[in-house]
Design a protein around this motif. Structure first.
Motif, PDB file in Angstrom:
ATOM      1  N   LYS A  37       0.796  -1.223   0.000  1.00  0.00           N
ATOM      2  CA  LYS A  37       0.000   0.000   0.000  1.00  0.00           C
ATOM      3  C   LYS A  37       0.839   1.288   0.000  1.00  0.00           C
ATOM      4  O   LYS A  37       0.546   2.193  -0.791  1.00  0.00           O
ATOM      5  CB  LYS A  37      -0.980  -0.022   1.171  1.00  0.00           C
ATOM      6  N   ASN A  43      -4.620   5.816  -6.080  1.00  0.00           N
ATOM      7  CA  ASN A  43      -5.457   5.991  -4.903  1.00  0.00           C
ATOM      8  C   ASN A  43      -6.480   4.855  -4.841  1.00  0.00           C
ATOM      9  O   ASN A  43      -7.622   5.020  -5.261  1.00  0.00           O
ATOM     10  CB  ASN A  43      -6.143   7.361  -4.948  1.00  0.00           C
ATOM     11  N   GLN A  44      -6.040   3.708  -4.345  1.00  0.00           N
ATOM     12  CA  GLN A  44      -6.898   2.525  -4.284  1.00  0.00           C
ATOM     13  C   GLN A  44      -6.762   1.836  -2.919  1.00  0.00           C
ATOM     14  O   GLN A  44      -6.819   0.616  -2.821  1.00  0.00           O
ATOM     15  CB  GLN A  44      -6.515   1.548  -5.405  1.00  0.00           C
ATOM     16  N   LEU A  47      -9.385  -0.876  -1.805  1.00  0.00           N
ATOM     17  CA  LEU A  47      -9.257  -2.161  -2.516  1.00  0.00           C
ATOM     18  C   LEU A  47      -8.019  -2.915  -2.055  1.00  0.00           C
ATOM     19  O   LEU A  47      -8.062  -4.140  -1.878  1.00  0.00           O
ATOM     20  CB  LEU A  47      -9.218  -1.925  -4.024  1.00  0.00           C
ATOM     21  N   THR A 162     -11.559  -8.694  -5.885  1.00  0.00           N
ATOM     22  CA  THR A 162     -10.983  -7.369  -5.657  1.00  0.00           C
ATOM     23  C   THR A 162      -9.881  -7.073  -6.663  1.00  0.00           C
ATOM     24  O   THR A 162      -9.767  -5.935  -7.146  1.00  0.00           O
ATOM     25  CB  THR A 162     -10.449  -7.266  -4.211  1.00  0.00           C
ATOM     26  N   LEU A 166      -9.647  -3.751  -8.843  1.00  0.00           N
ATOM     27  CA  LEU A 166      -8.423  -2.951  -8.758  1.00  0.00           C
ATOM     28  C   LEU A 166      -7.807  -2.773 -10.141  1.00  0.00           C
ATOM     29  O   LEU A 166      -7.402  -1.670 -10.519  1.00  0.00           O
ATOM     30  CB  LEU A 166      -7.423  -3.643  -7.815  1.00  0.00           C
ATOM     31  N   GLU A 169      -9.934  -0.357 -12.399  1.00  0.00           N
ATOM     32  CA  GLU A 169      -9.681   1.043 -12.048  1.00  0.00           C
ATOM     33  C   GLU A 169      -8.273   1.469 -12.474  1.00  0.00           C
ATOM     34  O   GLU A 169      -8.086   2.559 -13.008  1.00  0.00           O
ATOM     35  CB  GLU A 169      -9.829   1.257 -10.546  1.00  0.00           C
ATOM     36  N   ALA A 170      -7.298   0.624 -12.211  1.00  0.00           N
ATOM     37  CA  ALA A 170      -5.910   0.949 -12.552  1.00  0.00           C
ATOM     38  C   ALA A 170      -5.753   1.110 -14.056  1.00  0.00           C
ATOM     39  O   ALA A 170      -5.077   2.029 -14.522  1.00  0.00           O
ATOM     40  CB  ALA A 170      -4.972  -0.130 -12.022  1.00  0.00           C
ATOM     41  N   ASP A 173      -6.884   4.491 -15.126  1.00  0.00           N
ATOM     42  CA  ASP A 173      -5.911   5.520 -14.727  1.00  0.00           C
ATOM     43  C   ASP A 173      -4.664   5.466 -15.597  1.00  0.00           C
ATOM     44  O   ASP A 173      -4.133   6.502 -15.996  1.00  0.00           O
ATOM     45  CB  ASP A 173      -5.501   5.340 -13.260  1.00  0.00           C
TER      46      ASP A 173
END
Length: 189
Positions: A37, A43-44, A47, A162, A166, A169-170, A173
């Motif tokens: 992390k 910004n995840q 998750l 998850t 993740l 979303e990644a 981005d």
């Protein structure tokens, strides 16, 4: 290794190799101990915390094999299973034209394509952004929603459900970031 390369490499590895693989085991330990992390550039946090709480090597190994390995696995990881009239050879030619050394066999695996994006970034050629955007636009984006949706719906562990979220979303981005960099470098921008 920059942020783009790190994200592609880690996600690619988690999809490309089984949890009990010697390369993946230390990564899972980092996730479980919360050590990924602080280094994760996106910004995840929620998750990543969900993944951290769901690391169980035997359950993950069973889920990975049921999803991707077993005969008639729940989810195909291969682009050729999702994109009609497209040959795996197109991916091979694309990567070879950019100097990527490849082994025999299919190269259109979801995880392998993310690893290829990391490799392209690490090689940092003159046209790396254009090559990465082409890799995503031509070989990853057209089918990744269906693939990740299937992973999310067929996974029996919270970890792989998850991981699919993740990655989705990644991916958004990363494509946005690379597109922004490409536009900044273009003289017409």
């Amino acid at each position: 290794m920059n942020e783009f390369s790190l994200v592609c490499r880690l996600l690619g590895t988690l999809f490309n190799r089984a949890p009990d693989d010697a390369v993946v085991t230390p990564l899972l330990t980092m996730i479980e101990q919360g050590k990924l992390k602080p280094h994760w550039p996106l910004n995840q946090d929620a998750l990543l915390e969900r993944m951290q709480q769901s690391v169980d090597l035997s359950a993950l190994t069973a889920d990975y094999h049921a999803l991707f390995i077993e005969q008639g696995g729940a989810v195909s990881s291969w682009r050729s299973s999702y994109v009609e009239n497209e040959e795996e050879d197109a991916v091979r030619v694309f990567l070879q034209q950019r100097g990527m050394p490849l082994k025999e066999g299919a190269v259109d695996h979801f995880g392998a394509l993310l690893l290829a994006a990391s490799w392209l970034e690490d090689q940092a050629g003159e046209d790396e952004n254009a090559a990465q955007l082409a890799l995503f636009d031509e070989f990853l984006l057209p089918w990744s929603d269906r693939f990740l949706g299937k992973v999310e719906s067929h996974a029996t562990t919270a970890f792989y459900r998850t991981l699919a979220l993740l990655t989705c979303e990644a991916r958004e981005d990363l494509v946005e970031e690379e597109g922004d960099e490409d536009a900044q470098e273009s003289p017409d921008a």
